[in-house]
Write a protein that holds these residues in place. Structure first.
Motif: not given
Length: 150
Positions: A19, A23, A76, A100, A112, A114
């Motif tokens: 992540l 990010w 996030h 995320l 991750t 998304v």
């Protein structure tokens, strides 16, 4: 006669990167660093200091000014709206969110998840929704390539 359509779009992907690596790219002014459709993204001078407005210049000649509506480094996600477009949009408004989530177990652990949503005004037609879907898919694929390089 127009075809009835949903006025929202949701696209998602699992990116094989932690992540923190993904990010790092989720800032409106940095979308051009991963999204190959955008040739340039830059802050708009003269926008009031309490709002972040970024101009995205797409390779197809479209120029969007997007305004950051919400941003959370804890949860996030980033939410933005389109405030101007050249050429003009065929619909009144759209608000999008990129969110995320860390994948904490299973085969994709350490990756991750998304999710990129878009909520359009009711005057957006099926073509607009389809276009938004494919643009998000392309951008997520581009993001995966860039984030995995770290």
């Amino acid at each position: 006669m127009s075809i009835p359509t949903s006025t929202s779009v949701v696209e998602s992907a699992v990116i094989k990167a932690p992540l923190s690596h993904v990010w790092h790219h989720i800032k409106l002014q940095d979308f051009s660093k991963f999204w190959s459709a955008i040739s340039k993204s830059e802050y708009v001078k003269g926008a009031n200091e309490e709002t972040d407005v970024v101009k995205w210049s797409f390779k197809d000649g479209t120029v969007l000014e997007v305004k950051q509506e919400e941003h959370s480094t804890i949860n996030h996600y980033i939410t933005y709206s389109v405030i101007s477009s050249q050429p003009e949009l065929s619909y009144s408004s759209v608000v999008s969110t990129v969110r995320l989530y860390p994948v904490t177990s299973g085969e994709a652990e350490g990756s991750t998840f998304v999710e990129w949503t878009g909520n359009f005004s009711s005057d957006a037609d099926a073509g607009v929704i389809q276009d938004a879907k494919f643009k998000r898919r392309e951008a997520l694929a581009d993001l995966a390539k860039v984030a995995a390089k770290k």
